[in-house]
Motif scaffolding. Structure first.
Motif, PDB file in Angstrom:
ATOM      1  N   SER A   1      20.536 -98.778   6.372  1.00  0.00           N
ATOM      2  CA  SER A   1      20.424-100.230   6.373  1.00  0.00           C
ATOM      3  C   SER A   1      21.820-100.807   6.656  1.00  0.00           C
ATOM      4  CB  SER A   1      19.921-100.653   4.989  1.00  0.00           C
ATOM      5  OG  SER A   1      19.907-102.034   4.915  1.00  0.00           O
ATOM      6  N   VAL A   2      21.934-101.583   7.735  1.00  0.00           N
ATOM      7  CA  VAL A   2      23.255-102.009   8.203  1.00  0.00           C
ATOM      8  C   VAL A   2      23.308-103.534   8.343  1.00  0.00           C
ATOM      9  CG1 VAL A   2      24.939-101.801  10.093  1.00  0.00           C
ATOM     10  CG2 VAL A   2      23.548 -99.826   9.449  1.00  0.00           C
ATOM     11  N   PHE A   3      24.398-104.106   7.852  1.00  0.00           N
ATOM     12  CA  PHE A   3      24.641-105.540   8.042  1.00  0.00           C
ATOM     13  C   PHE A   3      25.319-105.725   9.403  1.00  0.00           C
ATOM     14  CE2 PHE A   3      27.681-109.127   7.609  1.00  0.00           C
ATOM     15  CZ  PHE A   3      26.726-110.144   7.510  1.00  0.00           C
ATOM     16  N   LEU A   4      24.729-106.564  10.270  1.00  0.00           N
ATOM     17  CA  LEU A   4      25.259-106.751  11.630  1.00  0.00           C
ATOM     18  C   LEU A   4      26.304-107.864  11.588  1.00  0.00           C
ATOM     19  CD1 LEU A   4      21.795-106.605  13.433  1.00  0.00           C
ATOM     20  CD2 LEU A   4      23.395-104.717  13.035  1.00  0.00           C
ATOM     21  N   ARG A   5      27.556-107.431  11.417  1.00  0.00           N
ATOM     22  CA  ARG A   5      28.635-108.377  11.172  1.00  0.00           C
ATOM     23  C   ARG A   5      29.009-109.194  12.408  1.00  0.00           C
ATOM     24  NH1 ARG A   5      33.712-106.782  11.591  1.00  0.00           N
ATOM     25  NH2 ARG A   5      33.153-104.608  11.218  1.00  0.00           N
ATOM     26  N   GLU A   6      29.080-108.492  13.575  1.00  0.00           N
ATOM     27  CA  GLU A   6      29.612-109.184  14.750  1.00  0.00           C
ATOM     28  C   GLU A   6      28.884-108.737  16.020  1.00  0.00           C
ATOM     29  OE1 GLU A   6      33.780-108.458  15.148  1.00  0.00           O
ATOM     30  OE2 GLU A   6      33.949-109.799  16.880  1.00  0.00           O
ATOM     31  N   ALA A   7      28.384-109.714  16.772  1.00  0.00           N
ATOM     32  CA  ALA A   7      27.737-109.393  18.052  1.00  0.00           C
ATOM     33  C   ALA A   7      28.811-109.211  19.114  1.00  0.00           C
ATOM     34  CB  ALA A   7      26.809-110.528  18.453  1.00  0.00           C
ATOM     35  N   LYS A   8      28.682-108.130  19.893  1.00  0.00           N
ATOM     36  CA  LYS A   8      29.707-107.844  20.907  1.00  0.00           C
ATOM     37  C   LYS A   8      29.079-107.750  22.294  1.00  0.00           C
ATOM     38  CE  LYS A   8      33.766-106.815  18.974  1.00  0.00           C
ATOM     39  NZ  LYS A   8      34.982-107.523  19.410  1.00  0.00           N
ATOM     40  N   GLY A   9      28.093-108.538  22.574  1.00  0.00           N
ATOM     41  CA  GLY A   9      27.436-108.444  23.880  1.00  0.00           C
ATOM     42  C   GLY A   9      26.308-107.435  23.828  1.00  0.00           C
ATOM     43  N   PHE A  10      26.584-106.218  24.305  1.00  0.00           N
ATOM     44  CA  PHE A  10      25.514-105.214  24.347  1.00  0.00           C
ATOM     45  C   PHE A  10      25.343-104.452  23.035  1.00  0.00           C
ATOM     46  CE2 PHE A  10      26.621-105.527  28.892  1.00  0.00           C
ATOM     47  CZ  PHE A  10      25.386-106.008  29.304  1.00  0.00           C
ATOM     48  N   TYR A  11      26.221-104.678  22.090  1.00  0.00           N
ATOM     49  CA  TYR A  11      26.124-103.935  20.828  1.00  0.00           C
ATOM     50  C   TYR A  11      26.608-104.804  19.661  1.00  0.00           C
ATOM     51  CZ  TYR A  11      31.175-103.190  21.366  1.00  0.00           C
ATOM     52  OH  TYR A  11      32.528-103.376  21.511  1.00  0.00           O
ATOM     53  N   TYR A  12      26.393-104.311  18.447  1.00  0.00           N
ATOM     54  CA  TYR A  12      26.892-104.995  17.247  1.00  0.00           C
ATOM     55  C   TYR A  12      27.879-104.103  16.519  1.00  0.00           C
ATOM     56  CZ  TYR A  12      23.149-108.458  17.610  1.00  0.00           C
ATOM     57  OH  TYR A  12      22.331-109.460  18.041  1.00  0.00           O
ATOM     58  N   LEU A  13      28.827-104.735  15.845  1.00  0.00           N
ATOM     59  CA  LEU A  13      29.641-104.006  14.880  1.00  0.00           C
ATOM     60  C   LEU A  13      29.079-104.339  13.507  1.00  0.00           C
ATOM     61  CD1 LEU A  13      33.303-104.562  16.142  1.00  0.00           C
ATOM     62  CD2 LEU A  13      31.931-102.463  16.257  1.00  0.00           C
ATOM     63  N   GLY A  14      28.897-103.326  12.674  1.00  0.00           N
ATOM     64  CA  GLY A  14      28.266-103.588  11.385  1.00  0.00           C
ATOM     65  C   GLY A  14      28.909-102.822  10.259  1.00  0.00           C
ATOM     66  N   GLU A  15      28.295-102.926   9.095  1.00  0.00           N
ATOM     67  CA  GLU A  15      28.737-102.124   7.955  1.00  0.00           C
ATOM     68  C   GLU A  15      27.516-101.837   7.078  1.00  0.00           C
ATOM     69  OE1 GLU A  15      30.553-106.072   5.779  1.00  0.00           O
ATOM     70  OE2 GLU A  15      31.527-105.068   7.448  1.00  0.00           O
ATOM     71  N   ILE A  16      27.594-100.700   6.373  1.00  0.00           N
ATOM     72  CA  ILE A  16      26.473-100.329   5.503  1.00  0.00           C
ATOM     73  C   ILE A  16      26.166-101.494   4.555  1.00  0.00           C
ATOM     74  CG2 ILE A  16      25.942 -98.871   3.482  1.00  0.00           C
ATOM     75  CD1 ILE A  16      25.454 -97.300   5.875  1.00  0.00           C
ATOM     76  N   ASN A  17      24.896-101.773   4.398  1.00  0.00           N
ATOM     77  CA  ASN A  17      24.493-102.887   3.548  1.00  0.00           C
ATOM     78  C   ASN A  17      24.178-102.338   2.158  1.00  0.00           C
ATOM     79  OD1 ASN A  17      23.461-105.560   3.018  1.00  0.00           O
ATOM     80  ND2 ASN A  17      21.433-104.616   3.079  1.00  0.00           N
ATOM     81  N   ASP A  18      25.092-102.566   1.180  1.00  0.00           N
ATOM     82  CA  ASP A  18      24.704-102.029  -0.132  1.00  0.00           C
ATOM     83  C   ASP A  18      24.531-103.117  -1.174  1.00  0.00           C
ATOM     84  OD1 ASP A  18      27.451 -99.832   0.348  1.00  0.00           O
ATOM     85  OD2 ASP A  18      27.687-102.001   0.037  1.00  0.00           O
TER      86      ASP A  18
END
Ligand code: 5AD
Ligand code: SF4
Length: 495
Positions: free
Chosen positions: A478-495
């Motif tokens: 389960s990942v928090f989608l922190r930042e949209a980068k066009g074709f992908y997202y940068l995220g972090e584990i959602n705890d």
């Protein structure tokens, strides 16, 4: 070293009598065993493993065939090379557009010297190009150093063909079938990822879109029986697979013609793609199910209903429109109008709001006018795709569109660029819409560029990179989608 000089005791023809009465699977097992001996001898002579490289062109179907080809080559003791240099080089070709053919000729031209001086031992070509007689003839004569040529209907015979080439006198073996003789499913398979796999549910295509070569090179549409498919999914599950991609040129017409061996055995109007999809989802241990490709003319309400209610079905739909002009769609033999397509998109978006849509667009089809392009651009704006594959129409010999009046290249190129600009604009707008939300991500691998990051895919197939380690590979996080980068997202584990 000339590996041809390594002596093998028996020749291909000596074994013919042993093969009487064997099923095709047993026959191929037999030749795989025989190849093991030869590959061992060759590896000993080389003082290192005999290597191979399989270079795949084209669609998901070809990638899946290549996994089986690699499975056979591993099974006979060959080792996959780290790069494209290898003792055996296999080209699994595509012929949907001319530039796919051109790429293969380029590779072959570059290999001539290496083949002649023995750096490369053997070259094989298979796939869709081989189903066209004129291309086979061209390669046979222009690239005489090619050892094996075989088609889409008999690639399961790879070990047998290799054995013939290794032990017999023929310098070049060409074996292409015009239609499927047998259906051989249980082949060794080397999956790129241990936790996800494609599964063929049908072969061929009956649609005959007027620009398309596929029905001619992949044959008439034939569906595998549900029992066969579900058995395969269960054995993949037993091997650790959690994501399945059901593959067919037009999955929505699954079940119209069932196939057993090469014969069409039944036609069950009550069991189609939605039913198959539901049954695959019922298999415990399978967490995600995708499919590819859907023809808009055959996408039923029932399928939308099943997708809506079944969380295991990925929120991704590839719905090739080709163009937005009703007049051109008719000339393409697509069997839907612009309005029907747009209504379908609206219905899907209403029922499954988090769906990610992608499409194929073709520019430069014979007779295309500026007005047609405007229609295509309308559809792109309206549909809000996440991904659009744009192609310049490529003339395919033998298809009806090949004899229509063609457009000048300059006009086509200018239109293509304009459509591409719009595509970039539309996909950029839709790409950030999941920012700030939480998504399930199936982790595929360590990230090559970001240290300490893993890369995975959301249910809608969009890529996500986030901090993680190799123990996560093959699991859903389960990942928090922190930042949209066009074709992908940068995220972090959602705890
Ligand atoms: N020229 C260009 N693109 C083609 N496609 C199929 N045939 C041709 C052709 N002759 C595209 C279609 C199809 C995708 C797989 O390839 O858009 O959906
Ligand atoms: Fe080609 Fe049309 Fe069949 Fe797709 S549906 S493979 S475009 S003939």
């Amino acid at each position: 070293m000339d590996l041809d000089n390594i002596k093998v005791k028996s020749t291909y023809t000596d074994y013919e009598s042993v093969l009487d009465g064997l099923t095709e699977e047993e026959r191929q097992e037999y030749f795989m065993d025989k190849c093991v001996e030869i590959v061992k001898a060759k590896s000993e002579a080389l003082g290192r493993p005999y290597t191979f490289s399989v270079q795949t062109f084209g669609c998901q179907m070809n990638s899946h065939d290549s996994e089986k080809i690699i499975g056979i080559l591993n099974r006979i003791g060959m080792v996959e090379a780290e790069d494209e240099k290898a003792d055996l080089i296999v080209f699994n070709t595509c012929t949907v557009r001319e530039n796919a053919n051109t790429k293969v000729y380029g590779h072959l031209g570059a290999l001539k010297k290496l083949k002649e001086n023995g750096t490369v031992d053997m070259i094989a070509i298979c796939g869709c190009m081989m189903q066209q007689e004129d291309l086979v003839e061209y390669i046979r004569t222009k690239y005489r150093f090619v050892d094996l040529m075989f088609g889409t209907f008999n690639f399961y015979k790879l070990a047998e063909l290799l054995y013939r080439r290794f032990t017999g006198k023929e310098k070049q073996i060409v074996e292409v079938l015009k239609s499927p003789e047998k259906s051989v499913e249980r082949l060794p398979q080397k999956r790129k990822y241990s936790f996800k796999s494609g599964v063929n549910i049908m072969y061929g295509c009956n649609n005959f879109c007027t620009y398309c070569i596929v029905p001619y090179v992949r044959g008439r549409e034939r569906s595998r029986t549900p029992e066969d498919i579900l058995d395969e999914v269960k054995s993949l599950r037993d091997e650790g697979v959690i994501e399945i991609m059901l593959l067919g040129q037009n999955v929505n017409s699954y079940g119209i013609n069932f196939m057993d061996e090469s014969e069409i055995i039944s036609n069950n109007p009550d069991y189609g793609f939605p039913e198959l999809l539901s049954d695959v989802c019922k298999i415990d241990g399978i967490e995600r199910v995708r499919f590819m490709t859907s023809h808009p003319k055959d996408l039923s309400d029932k399928l939308i209903e099943v997708m809506k209610n079944e969380p295991k079905i990925c929120r991704q739909l590839h719905l090739p429109v080709q163009c937005g002009s009703t007049k051109l769609l008719q000339k393409m033999n697509r069997h839907y109008t612009k309005d029907q397509y747009l209504n379908l998109v609206d219905k899907i978006r209403k029922e499954i709001p988090d769906i990610s849509l992608s499409t194929d667009i073709m520019i430069g089809f014979p007779g295309e006018t500026e007005e047609d392009i405007q229609d295509t651009m309308d559809v792109i704006r309206h549909s809000q795709y996440d991904q659009v594959f744009t192609f310049i129409y490529s003339i395919r010999t033998g298809t009806p569109a090949a004899s229509m009046e063609q457009l000048p290249a300059e006009i086509v190129n200018e239109r293509f660029q304009r459509v591409l600009d719009l595509v970039h604009e539309v996909t950029a707008k839709s790409s950030g819409r999941f920012e700030g939300t939480v998504a399930d991500v199936l982790v595929e691998e360590m990230n090559d560029h970001l240290d300490g990051y893993v890369t995975g895919r959301m249910s809608n197939n969009i890529l996500v990179h986030f901090p993680g380690d190799s123990s996560m590979i093959g699991t859903i996080q389960s990942v928090f989608l922190r930042e949209a980068k066009g074709f992908y997202y940068l995220g972090e584990i959602n705890d």
